[in-house]
Design a protein around this motif. Structure first.
Motif, mmCIF file in Angstrom:
data_model
loop_
_atom_site.group_PDB
_atom_site.id
_atom_site.type_symbol
_atom_site.label_atom_id
_atom_site.label_comp_id
_atom_site.label_asym_id
_atom_site.label_seq_id
_atom_site.Cartn_x
_atom_site.Cartn_y
_atom_site.Cartn_z
ATOM 1 N N LEU A 1 3.352 9.332 3.464
ATOM 2 C CA LEU A 1 2.984 8.588 2.265
ATOM 3 C C LEU A 1 2.579 9.542 1.154
ATOM 4 O O LEU A 1 1.859 10.510 1.384
ATOM 5 C CB LEU A 1 1.831 7.626 2.551
ATOM 6 N N ALA A 2 3.024 9.244 -0.038
ATOM 7 C CA ALA A 2 2.600 9.987 -1.220
ATOM 8 C C ALA A 2 1.311 9.377 -1.751
ATOM 9 O O ALA A 2 0.973 8.226 -1.433
ATOM 10 C CB ALA A 2 3.692 9.921 -2.292
ATOM 11 N N PRO A 3 0.558 10.109 -2.567
ATOM 12 C CA PRO A 3 -0.642 9.536 -3.182
ATOM 13 C C PRO A 3 -0.319 8.255 -3.940
ATOM 14 O O PRO A 3 0.692 8.174 -4.650
ATOM 15 C CB PRO A 3 -1.096 10.643 -4.145
ATOM 16 N N GLY A 4 -1.166 7.245 -3.747
ATOM 17 C CA GLY A 4 -0.981 5.976 -4.432
ATOM 18 C C GLY A 4 -0.114 4.977 -3.697
ATOM 19 O O GLY A 4 -0.030 3.816 -4.095
ATOM 20 N N ALA A 5 0.535 5.387 -2.598
ATOM 21 C CA ALA A 5 1.409 4.472 -1.851
ATOM 22 C C ALA A 5 0.589 3.559 -0.949
ATOM 23 O O ALA A 5 -0.510 3.904 -0.526
ATOM 24 C CB ALA A 5 2.417 5.262 -1.033
ATOM 25 N N ASP A 6 1.143 2.407 -0.644
ATOM 26 C CA ASP A 6 0.469 1.399 0.167
ATOM 27 C C ASP A 6 0.978 1.469 1.604
ATOM 28 O O ASP A 6 2.141 1.167 1.865
ATOM 29 C CB ASP A 6 0.744 0.014 -0.431
ATOM 30 N N GLU B 1 -8.262 -1.119 -7.516
ATOM 31 C CA GLU B 1 -7.959 -0.036 -6.585
ATOM 32 C C GLU B 1 -6.710 0.700 -7.038
ATOM 33 O O GLU B 1 -5.774 0.103 -7.574
ATOM 34 C CB GLU B 1 -7.773 -0.586 -5.171
ATOM 35 N N THR B 2 -6.692 2.003 -6.786
ATOM 36 C CA THR B 2 -5.591 2.824 -7.281
ATOM 37 C C THR B 2 -4.275 2.549 -6.571
ATOM 38 O O THR B 2 -3.213 2.841 -7.114
ATOM 39 C CB THR B 2 -5.927 4.318 -7.121
ATOM 40 N N ASP C 1 -6.555 2.722 -0.151
ATOM 41 C CA ASP C 1 -5.638 3.022 0.946
ATOM 42 C C ASP C 1 -4.978 4.379 0.811
ATOM 43 O O ASP C 1 -4.317 4.842 1.737
ATOM 44 C CB ASP C 1 -4.551 1.946 1.026
ATOM 45 N N SER C 2 -5.108 5.002 -0.341
ATOM 46 C CA SER C 2 -4.509 6.302 -0.566
ATOM 47 C C SER C 2 -5.446 7.153 -1.412
ATOM 48 O O SER C 2 -6.204 6.639 -2.229
ATOM 49 C CB SER C 2 -3.162 6.148 -1.277
ATOM 50 N N MET C 3 -5.358 8.454 -1.211
ATOM 51 C CA MET C 3 -6.121 9.371 -2.045
ATOM 52 C C MET C 3 -5.381 9.591 -3.358
ATOM 53 O O MET C 3 -4.326 8.999 -3.605
ATOM 54 C CB MET C 3 -6.325 10.699 -1.311
#
Length: 307
Positions: free
Chosen positions: A52-57, A249-250, A275-277
C-alpha cells in the motif's frame, strides 16, 4: 594523482547508492504501518517494501499483478491481520507465491465493534502504542527466524524502538490531560479509533469507543454502511455530547463527515492519519510521526481556548 582521486570518489559514490547487499532479504508488508514497524527492526539488514502507498485504503484495496510479482520476490511477508486487508488480499498473495506470512497483531486482545448488526473484531490495533509494541515484537521474532545470523541487530533495534514507543505513550497521555474530560470527544469518518479511544479515555458516553458515521470498513463509506437511522444517531450523539469539533481522515473521502459536521453544527478540527501514514517527507511518514501529529491536531481542536 588527479585520476586516482577521481577514481576513489567515483567508487565511493557508487557504494553510497545502496546500503543493501545483493543477498539481503526482502520483506514485503501490506500497509504503511506494518512497513514502518518492520523497517525499525530491519534497519540496513533487510529491504522493506509496502504494497500500500501512503493514503491508500487497506479495506478496499485490490492487488495488482505488480503486487503479486513483488511478493514472489519476498523472503518474508508481514500483514496486519484482523481483516484489515479486505478479503485477506495479503494472505492470498503470500499463499499463491508460497511465501511465509506473519500476522503482526498476533497476541493482541482485539476489541469488538458493531458493524451492520454484527459483532466484529476491530483491526485498527496500532492506534494504541502499547499494541504497537506487540507489532514490533512480532516483526522482530519473524526477522530473527528469517535470518538468525543478524538476530542481535534485530533485537537491539527492536529494544530501542520499544523504548521510543513507551516515551510516545507517556507523552500522548500528558498532552491529552490538557483536554477537560467533558471535551474529550473524538468523532471521525469511520470506526478506526476504538483502540485509541480506549487507551486515552475518549468518548466515555460511547463505552470509550469511536463515534463515526460508518463502520470500520471504509468500503461502506460510499453508501452501504450509512443508513438514515445511523446518520441521525451520529448527528444527535455529536450534538448531545457537545463535541467542539470532529475530524476527517487522510485515507477516507471527507465528503460525508463534512456533511455530518454541517448537520450537527460543529467545526472540522483537522485531518487525522488513520488507515495509512503520510507521504514521504510529510510529518506523518512514520508511525511515531503520525501519532504525534494526530495528538497535536486533537489537542489543539478540543482543549479549552483560554488554556
Amino acid at each position: 594523482m588527479i585520476r586516482i582521486v577521481v577514481l576513489i570518489v567515483g567508487v565511493a559514490l557508487c557504494q553510497s547508492v545502496s546500503v543493501y547487499a545483493a543477498d539481503d532479504c526482502l520483506v514485503v508488508t501490506s500497509t504503511t504501518q506494518t512497513a514502518d514497524f518492520a523497517r525499525q527492526v530491519a534497519g540496513d539488514d533487510c529491504r522493506v517494501k509496502s504494497i500500500l502507498a501512503p493514503g491508500a485504503d487497506p479495506h478496499t484495496y485490490m492487488p495488482t499483478p505488480a503486487d503479486a510479482a513483488l511478493v514472489r520476490e519476498a523472503d518474508l511477508c508481514l500483514q496486519n491481520g484482523l481483516n484489515l486487508e479486505g478479503n485477506n488480499w495479503m494472505g492470498k498473495l503470500a499463499h499463491d507465491a508460497g511465501k511465509p506470512v506473519v500476522i503482526l497483531t498476533t497476541g493482541i486482545a482485539p476489541l469488538e465493534t458493531q458493524y451492520e448488526g454484527h459483532a466484529i473484531l476491530d483491526p485498527h490495533a496500532w492506534f494504541s502504542p502499547q499494541n504497537a509494541a506487540v507489532y514490533v515484537k512480532n516483526a522482530r521474532d519473524a526477522l530473527v527466524e528469517l535470518d538468525p545470523e543478524k538476530a542481535s541487530n534485530f533485537k537491539a533495534r527492536a529494544n530501542l524502538y520499544l523504548r521510543e514507543l513507551r516515551v510516545l505513550d507517556g507523552w500522548m497521555k500528558a498532552e491529552f490531560n490538557s483536554i477537560p474530560p467533558r471535551r474529550r470527544i473524538l468523532v471521525t469518518s469511520h470506526d478506526a479509533f476504538n483502540y485509541f479511544c480506549r487507551a486515552f479515555f475518549f468518548n466515555p458516553q460511547n463505552n470509550y469507543l469511536s463515534l463515526a458515521p460508518v463502520g470500520w470498513s471504509t468500503g461502506s463509506e460510499v453508501g452501504a454502511g450509512m443508513t438514515p437511522a445511523r446518520r441521525a444517531q451520529v448527528v444527535s450523539s455529536i450534538q448531545a455530547s457537545g463535541a467542539p469539533a470532529i475530524f476527517v481522515e487522510t485515507s477516507v473521502n471527507p465528503k460525508l463527515i463534512r456533511e455530518i459536521a454541517r448537520e450537527a453544527g460543529v467545526a472540522i478540527g483537522g485531518k487525522l492519519y488513520s488507515d495509512s501514514m503520510g507521504n514521504v517527507d510529510s510529518a506523518g511518514e512514520t508511525y511515531i510521526g503520525m501519532m504525534r501529529e494526530n495528538t497535536l491536531t486533537i489537542v489543539n481542536a478540543l482543549r479549552k481556548d483560554d488554556r
